[in-house]
Design a protein around this motif. Sequence first.
Motif, short mmCIF file in Angstrom:
data_model
loop_
_atom_site.label_atom_id
_atom_site.label_comp_id
_atom_site.label_asym_id
_atom_site.label_seq_id
_atom_site.Cartn_x
_atom_site.Cartn_y
_atom_site.Cartn_z
N TYR A 21 0.79 -1.38 -0.23
CA TYR A 21 0.09 -0.12 0.12
C TYR A 21 0.83 1.31 -0.17
O TYR A 21 0.62 2.26 -0.86
CB TYR A 21 -0.82 0.12 1.28
N ALA A 24 2.20 1.66 -3.51
CA ALA A 24 1.27 2.35 -4.41
C ALA A 24 0.93 3.55 -4.45
O ALA A 24 0.80 4.35 -5.17
CB ALA A 24 0.16 1.40 -4.28
N THR A 25 0.96 4.17 -2.84
CA THR A 25 0.82 5.45 -2.81
C THR A 25 1.82 6.43 -3.17
O THR A 25 1.65 7.41 -3.84
CB THR A 25 0.67 5.67 -1.23
N TYR A 27 4.04 5.48 -5.63
CA TYR A 27 3.82 5.41 -7.10
C TYR A 27 2.68 6.49 -7.60
O TYR A 27 3.15 7.40 -8.58
CB TYR A 27 3.30 3.95 -7.36
N LEU A 28 1.57 6.54 -7.20
CA LEU A 28 0.86 7.53 -7.57
C LEU A 28 1.21 8.96 -7.35
O LEU A 28 1.20 9.74 -8.19
CB LEU A 28 -0.48 7.24 -6.67
N ALA A 29 1.82 9.21 -6.07
CA ALA A 29 2.17 10.75 -5.84
C ALA A 29 3.24 11.29 -6.87
O ALA A 29 3.20 12.08 -7.41
CB ALA A 29 2.53 10.53 -4.42
N ASN A 31 4.30 9.88 -9.77
CA ASN A 31 3.63 9.73 -11.16
C ASN A 31 3.01 10.99 -11.28
O ASN A 31 2.59 11.44 -12.51
CB ASN A 31 3.29 8.70 -11.68
N LEU A 32 1.96 11.31 -10.38
CA LEU A 32 1.10 12.58 -10.72
C LEU A 32 2.06 13.70 -10.69
O LEU A 32 1.67 14.78 -11.52
CB LEU A 32 0.00 12.63 -9.57
N PRO A 52 5.93 5.59 -15.26
CA PRO A 52 4.87 4.79 -14.75
C PRO A 52 4.73 3.38 -15.28
O PRO A 52 4.33 2.52 -14.61
CB PRO A 52 3.59 5.71 -15.21
N TRP A 55 7.67 1.51 -13.67
CA TRP A 55 7.52 1.31 -12.22
C TRP A 55 6.26 0.51 -12.05
O TRP A 55 6.08 -0.25 -11.05
CB TRP A 55 7.49 2.68 -11.75
N GLY A 56 5.28 0.90 -12.90
CA GLY A 56 3.88 0.06 -12.67
C GLY A 56 4.14 -1.73 -12.85
O GLY A 56 3.65 -2.27 -12.32
N THR A 60 3.36 -4.12 -9.86
CA THR A 60 2.55 -5.08 -10.23
C THR A 60 2.97 -6.46 -9.88
O THR A 60 2.44 -7.28 -9.11
CB THR A 60 2.15 -5.24 -11.98
#
Length: 94
Positions: A21, A24-25, A27-29, A31-32, A52, A55-56, A60
């Motif tokens: 988790y 993933a957080t 990763y989102l921050a 990449n945004l 993305p 790293w995605g 995964t």
Amino acid sequence: MTDEEIDRLARRRAGAKLGWYIHATVYLAVNLFLLAISDQGWGTRRWTWFPPLGWGLGLTLHGISVFVLGAGSGLRERLERRERERLQRERQRP
């Protein structure tokens, strides 16, 4: 299983899930943020998809290792049981 073993296993599983988790957080921050700075006109936007995607893939694989092959999956537990049984048989041989 003893209560201590169950507690240790529960902590390990919860730690693995929490790690995913957090991954993933972040990763989102990140990449945004990269998407936002790419819109500022600092070169072309073609590079924006590489972080993305790469790293995605890592995220995964991390998720698969935690949720599919991890300590909670039946596959891992079956393999551990088989290995434990094999090692016990080898120890009993003269």
